[in-house]
Write an enzyme that holds these catalytic residues in place. Sequence first.
Site, PDB file in Angstrom:
ATOM      1  N   GLU A 228       5.120  -0.419   7.361  1.00  0.00           N
ATOM      2  CA  GLU A 228       6.028  -2.199   7.479  1.00  0.00           C
ATOM      3  C   GLU A 228       7.006  -1.798   6.763  1.00  0.00           C
ATOM      4  OE1 GLU A 228       3.232  -3.641   4.667  1.00  0.00           O
ATOM      5  OE2 GLU A 228       1.577  -3.315   6.340  1.00  0.00           O
TER       6      GLU A 228
ATOM      7  N   SER B 284      -0.605  -5.113   9.386  1.00  0.00           N
ATOM      8  CA  SER B 284      -1.604  -5.322   9.695  1.00  0.00           C
ATOM      9  C   SER B 284      -2.263  -3.771   8.870  1.00  0.00           C
ATOM     10  CB  SER B 284      -1.477  -5.241  11.180  1.00  0.00           C
ATOM     11  OG  SER B 284      -0.828  -6.617  11.547  1.00  0.00           O
ATOM     12  N   GLU B 285      -2.347  -3.215   7.827  1.00  0.00           N
ATOM     13  CA  GLU B 285      -2.855  -2.467   7.400  1.00  0.00           C
ATOM     14  C   GLU B 285      -3.601  -1.503   8.290  1.00  0.00           C
ATOM     15  OE1 GLU B 285      -1.843  -4.455   5.474  1.00  0.00           O
ATOM     16  OE2 GLU B 285      -0.204  -3.512   4.769  1.00  0.00           O
TER      17      GLU B 285
ATOM     18  N   PHE C  65       1.971   0.159  -1.031  1.00  0.00           N
ATOM     19  CA  PHE C  65       1.308   0.201  -2.163  1.00  0.00           C
ATOM     20  C   PHE C  65      -0.063   1.078  -1.519  1.00  0.00           C
ATOM     21  CE2 PHE C  65       5.235  -2.196  -3.162  1.00  0.00           C
ATOM     22  CZ  PHE C  65       5.290  -2.520  -4.242  1.00  0.00           C
TER      23      PHE C  65
ATOM     24  N   HIS D 132      -0.880  -3.879  -7.993  1.00  0.00           N
ATOM     25  CA  HIS D 132       0.804  -2.412  -7.924  1.00  0.00           C
ATOM     26  C   HIS D 132       0.933  -1.977  -8.701  1.00  0.00           C
ATOM     27  CE1 HIS D 132       1.208  -6.694  -4.042  1.00  0.00           C
ATOM     28  NE2 HIS D 132       2.290  -5.369  -4.040  1.00  0.00           N
TER      29      HIS D 132
END
Lengths: 327, 338
Positions: free
Chosen positions: B29, B59-60, B83, B129
């Site tokens: 991304e 869209s991991e 992350f 995170h």
Amino acid sequence: MSTPLERRLALQQDRRVRYERMVEIRTLENKVQDLFDEGLVHGTTHLCLGQEAVAVGVAAAARTTDQVTCTYRGHGVALALGLTPVQLLGEILGREAGSIGGIGGSMHLCDPEIGLMPTFAIVGAGIPVAAGAALTAQVRGTDDAAIAVFGDGSTNIGAFHEALNLAAIWKLPVVFVCENNQYGEYSRIDLTTPVDDIACRAESYDIPSAIVDGQDPDAVAEAVSGALDQARGGAGPTLLELKTYRYAGHSRADTAPYRPEGEFERWYEKDPIVNFGRRLVDEGVLGDNGVEEVEAAVDARIDAAVELVLASAPAPVAAMFANVLAP
Amino acid sequence: MPRMRMNQAISAAIADEMRSDPDVIVLGEDVAVAEGPFKTSEGLLEEFGPLRVRDTPISEMGFLGAAVGAAATGLRPVVEIMFVEFLGVALDQLSTEGAKFHYLSGGLVKVPLTVRASVGAGLGFGTQHSQTLESWVVGTPGLKLAVASGPANAYGLMRAAIRDENPVVVLEPRRLYARREEVTVGEEGIIALGRARPVVAGDDATVVALGSTVGAATEAATAASWSADVIDLQSLQPWDREMVYESVARTGRLVTVEENPLSGGWGADIVAAVAADLFGELKAPPLRITSPDVPVPFGKELEERYMPSSAYVGEQVTELLDTGRVPPPWWQREEITT
Ligand SMILES: Cc1ncc(C[n+]2csc(CCOP(=O)(O)OP(=O)(O)O)c2C)c(N)n1
Ligand SMILES: [Mg+2]
């Protein structure tokens, strides 16, 4: 000082309060930026400047017993639902006065009393959770509903599609509210998403959808109300796409250099606060000096909130050990 | 030797591999046009073009899965997970698919994939995170895992990871991205996976650190009245038993310094192996210095307490040496929890 519930009820009953709340959101977001610039805040923040009408429209339409999931860009939704400026700023500044006592920070707000579920820092995560809150209402036979508020970029993640499908086949009382602010992080929507309108994604799940002017709080409230009525009546979910615009960069560090020239100015012509203020003056809901009066009152409220929060103690070290597991 | 920030060293390592191998591609991304949210792909789009350096949607699962497929069919993808928590929505593709292909193809299919992720606390990103999450990766046979502790080994480990024939996860402590040091670039700078790095030499204890804790361990050992071997483990899967065993056999004391909850932390594996294999050589029980069993909190002071500091490492090791016993962690000492 009004309680969160009182703030919410006032907003539902009175369009003047809706205007005032939008001004409050904007003033507070600008204050957050100032506090960051002064080095008073740890970490990061995602401002919702420009998206105030979405927050206020949703909060005006939802009942206090409805459940709302929203994102890390959630200051506006939280304030609109009723969270007080002190609870919000307290959380952002890591103080005991924060909505969860200062251990969450900007991205983690919560107040069950007004239906604000813990906000989500993982993209898309709140969408199935809203479907789950709707499942509770369905199983228990209440006529409550749930609302998921999420960004345009979130509609490219599996959670969005799985949640819509599930909600459709189970006819869950949930409204999916996509705030299409044109960007996901530093990428314009058309670089990551093949369709112009997110709303069309509802079709493949046989869910009704609508495109709504996200800069008009009346239009947002009307669309969300209508969808909630459908949901409560057993007709299942709706996907609403609210066209809006993110005035600031993605997060604290981002100055939005990727934005085409003139884009901000074009959107600012549709500024939700300026236009709604004008409308209320025209309608006589606000007096001739109404805009200035609201601004002055809000400024004073936010200044007082900042003072209170700065006087509140930082979350104590022991706070990190609380609430890890329910008793 | 150029002086670089850790994010520059990572960009340089990827660029060097891309120059020598046209099969190396980069996905993630905002990694292309914006050159990465942490500027870890600086200059890559410009030099290698949009066919090989790609911005992805959020869209991991999709792009990590695509990287598994591309790796299995000849490319060498380098995937950025901004992350490490975002790996959660894509873990199947890595752990259950990619990690098993070689095994489930009778050794015929290889998955030369590199997954990079930023990790750790310290920058106020909050609970969702700020974790390190080695534990999501370390218990999966078929995966390798390396953790950078600064620019030089970020460069060296990254190049080794990209060249490796297996899926390799490289974790990058986020708060070190701006750290500068001299980096050996080129072939000599490559660091074999599975090899630890001696940082400080000493006799009283073996202090094993990883990623973000290497700094605290080194500072503590340099400032203390005692002397210790400080070992930067660098790789967790596999880890360098030889170096750790050689040291513990000499010092008789093992200390791990971990930025993760006590339960399930990587140090438990090291301690278990040493306790079993070097039982007779130990002069004191092994000591694990970790974060408490809580989600990472936000407030600045809380977050700083969450991460083992050099002062805390110093105190704990001193007490171990003085008493021959494992000292209680700070949260018990201060009677916050039992
Ligand atoms: C699973 C996951 N991937 C990536 C991120 C990093 N990230 C945070 S916000 C964001 C952009 C989201 O865009 P959009 O859904 O349009 O919401 P907006 O920020 O515009 O409100 C990204 C990529 C994340 N938090 N979670
Ligand atoms: Mg967006």
